[in-house]
Design a protein around this motif. Structure first.
Motif, short mmCIF file in Angstrom:
data_model
loop_
_atom_site.label_atom_id
_atom_site.label_comp_id
_atom_site.label_asym_id
_atom_site.label_seq_id
_atom_site.Cartn_x
_atom_site.Cartn_y
_atom_site.Cartn_z
N ALA A 180 0.84 -1.21 0.07
CA ALA A 180 -0.11 -0.21 0.04
C ALA A 180 0.89 1.25 -0.02
O ALA A 180 0.61 2.07 -0.68
CB ALA A 180 -0.97 0.03 1.21
N ARG A 181 1.97 1.22 0.81
CA ARG A 181 3.00 2.36 0.75
C ARG A 181 3.51 2.60 -0.53
O ARG A 181 3.70 3.84 -1.16
CB ARG A 181 4.17 2.23 1.86
N ALA A 182 4.03 1.52 -1.32
CA ALA A 182 4.49 1.52 -2.56
C ALA A 182 3.58 2.19 -3.59
O ALA A 182 3.96 3.00 -4.47
CB ALA A 182 4.97 0.34 -3.05
N ASP A 183 2.25 1.64 -3.67
CA ASP A 183 1.32 2.11 -4.50
C ASP A 183 1.07 3.75 -4.13
O ASP A 183 0.55 4.19 -5.29
CB ASP A 183 -0.08 1.40 -4.00
N ALA A 184 0.87 4.17 -2.94
CA ALA A 184 0.59 5.35 -2.64
C ALA A 184 1.60 6.37 -3.07
O ALA A 184 1.44 7.63 -2.89
CB ALA A 184 0.01 5.81 -1.40
N HIS A 185 2.82 6.05 -3.12
CA HIS A 185 3.82 6.92 -3.19
C HIS A 185 3.96 7.91 -4.37
O HIS A 185 3.74 7.47 -5.58
CB HIS A 185 5.34 5.88 -3.44
N PRO A 186 4.15 9.25 -4.06
CA PRO A 186 3.93 10.13 -5.20
C PRO A 186 4.92 10.15 -6.26
O PRO A 186 5.01 10.31 -7.50
CB PRO A 186 4.35 11.59 -4.30
N ALA A 187 6.24 9.19 -6.06
CA ALA A 187 7.15 9.33 -7.19
C ALA A 187 6.75 8.55 -8.19
O ALA A 187 7.32 8.55 -9.48
CB ALA A 187 8.66 8.60 -6.68
N ARG A 188 5.66 7.59 -8.25
CA ARG A 188 5.17 7.03 -9.21
C ARG A 188 4.33 7.73 -10.30
O ARG A 188 4.20 7.27 -11.38
CB ARG A 188 4.11 5.83 -8.57
N SER A 189 4.05 8.99 -9.93
CA SER A 189 3.17 9.59 -10.82
C SER A 189 3.75 10.27 -11.85
O SER A 189 4.97 10.45 -11.83
CB SER A 189 2.39 10.79 -9.93
N ARG A 190 3.01 10.50 -13.01
CA ARG A 190 3.76 11.01 -14.54
C ARG A 190 4.21 12.28 -14.05
O ARG A 190 5.39 12.97 -14.39
CB ARG A 190 2.80 10.79 -15.43
N ASP A 191 3.70 13.08 -13.38
CA ASP A 191 3.84 14.66 -13.00
C ASP A 191 5.03 14.80 -12.07
O ASP A 191 5.96 15.59 -12.45
CB ASP A 191 2.75 15.08 -12.28
N ALA A 192 5.43 13.72 -11.22
CA ALA A 192 6.54 13.80 -10.42
C ALA A 192 7.69 13.38 -11.30
O ALA A 192 8.83 13.96 -11.10
CB ALA A 192 6.31 12.78 -9.23
N ILE A 193 7.55 12.45 -12.10
CA ILE A 193 8.74 11.96 -13.04
C ILE A 193 9.15 13.32 -13.81
O ILE A 193 10.40 13.51 -14.43
CB ILE A 193 8.25 10.71 -14.05
N LEU A 194 8.00 14.01 -14.45
CA LEU A 194 8.19 14.93 -15.31
C LEU A 194 8.98 16.16 -14.54
O LEU A 194 10.08 16.75 -15.25
CB LEU A 194 6.68 15.58 -15.94
N THR A 195 8.71 16.31 -13.61
CA THR A 195 9.14 17.52 -12.58
C THR A 195 10.50 17.19 -12.34
O THR A 195 11.61 17.99 -12.48
CB THR A 195 8.46 17.71 -11.13
N ARG A 196 11.08 15.92 -12.03
CA ARG A 196 12.29 15.48 -11.72
C ARG A 196 13.22 15.47 -13.01
O ARG A 196 14.39 15.92 -12.96
CB ARG A 196 12.20 14.02 -11.17
N LEU A 197 12.54 15.10 -14.01
CA LEU A 197 13.27 15.34 -15.40
C LEU A 197 13.66 16.51 -15.87
O LEU A 197 14.64 16.85 -16.17
CB LEU A 197 12.34 14.43 -16.55
N ARG A 198 12.72 17.62 -15.52
CA ARG A 198 13.11 18.82 -15.86
C ARG A 198 14.13 19.58 -14.90
O ARG A 198 14.92 20.31 -15.41
CB ARG A 198 11.88 19.77 -15.59
N GLN A 199 14.12 18.98 -13.71
CA GLN A 199 15.18 19.61 -12.91
C GLN A 199 16.45 19.00 -13.31
O GLN A 199 17.75 19.74 -13.32
CB GLN A 199 14.81 19.15 -11.39
N GLN A 200 16.62 17.55 -13.73
CA GLN A 200 17.93 16.98 -13.97
C GLN A 200 18.41 17.63 -15.34
O GLN A 200 19.48 17.84 -15.35
CB GLN A 200 17.49 15.61 -14.22
#
Length: 296
Positions: free
Chosen positions: A175-195
């Motif tokens: 359940a913790r893994a399922d709810a983790h925000p890092a799984r969302s597309r928006d979170a991945i996009l934000t991290r990609l932009r920063q990198q």
């Protein structure tokens, strides 16, 4: 009708008497891949081995089982006999030494006290008495096995509670893994932009290209299937434990499937926190499998 889960570890003992003899039956079992039976029968009772093995085979399905039968005949029922062959060997040795060694001749009680010269031999029982003794022994074997089954089920009840605790822990981690925000597309996009900002400060990359890359990364990091399979495995394991009976092999297979999904989750994790959850999952699954090894 369901049966409780049983451990493969247990011990039981039953004693009995019959005209002319007293006996004890001991049976103990430990973990084993299949049903492995070792027999230690009192001299003269090998004819019972087949019947005892059948009783054990009908009662248990897994475990390394050791069965021991000890029988003591009544003292009044035996004869004290001289082993003529052993006596002849001793006398021949004495005759050979008498001419070479200067010593007093041995006394009769000394010769009879030598090992093997004097033997206690049981008087044969009549057919009816032997049959009654065999029947009494098999009855005690059945009692010992019933007590062993009870002991193994009591231990199995304890193991079942531990297994449920581990499954609850695994479910909470899923359940913790399922709810983790890092799984969302928006979170991945934000991290990609920063990198990219850190690497290419002077290069402009179109938003649609960034979105495509973020989608690709999100697809590679998607752990939806692993989480769904873990959830299904949890439900299956609970059903097997509740149903009881010889479920050890199936639970062990499920534990291996749990581990496979946890490994894939760790490989796909796109955040340190998800990797940590995956490692906690693997630890809980290892504890689950360790307990499953004890189940019949």
């Amino acid at each position: 009708m369901s049966h409780s889960l049983a451990s493969m570890t247990g011990y039981a003992r039953a004693a009995g008497t019959a005209p002319g003899a007293a006996f004890t039956c001991e049976v103990k079992s430990v973990n084993g891949r299949g049903l492995d039976i070792r027999m230690r029968l009192a001299p003269g009772f090998d004819a019972l081995e087949s019947d005892i093995r059948q009783l054990i085979g009908k009662t248990l399905s897994r475990g390394s089982v050791t069965f021991t039968l000890n029988v003591e005949r009544d003292g009044a029922g035996g004869d004290l006999l001289v082993n003529q062959q052993a006596l002849a060997t001793v006398l021949a040795a004495l005759a050979d030494l008498s001419g070479r060694v200067d010593a007093d001749r041995p006394r009769l009680d000394g010769i009879l006290g030598l090992k093997g010269v004097l033997e206690q031999r049981d008087r044969p029982m009549g057919p009816a008495a032997e049959e009654a003794l065999a029947a009494a022994i098999l009855e005690s074997v059945a009692q010992a096995l019933a007590d062993l089954v009870l002991a193994r089920r009591q231990e199995g009840t304890h193991i079942a509670s531990v297994l449920f605790e581990r499954l609850d822990e695994i479910e909470a981690l899923v359940a913790r893994a399922d709810a983790h925000p890092a799984r969302s597309r928006d979170a991945i996009l934000t991290r990609l932009r920063q990198q990219l900002a850190d690497l290419t400060a002077d290069i402009a990359i179109p938003d649609d290209r960034l979105a495509q890359e973020a989608l690709l990364l999100a697809t590679k990091a998607d752990i939806r299937e692993e989480l769904d399979r873990l959830t299904a495995h949890i439900a299956s394991a609970r059903q097997l434990i509740i149903a009881g009976g010889p479920a050890g092999r199936r639970l062990d297979f499920l534990a291996q499937e749990f581990n496979r999904e946890a490994n894939t989750l760790c490989a796909k994790a796109n955040a340190v926190e998800l990797t940590a959850i995956g490692l906690d999952l693997k630890a809980a699954i290892d504890q689950l499998r360790e307990q499953v090894q004890n189940i019949e």
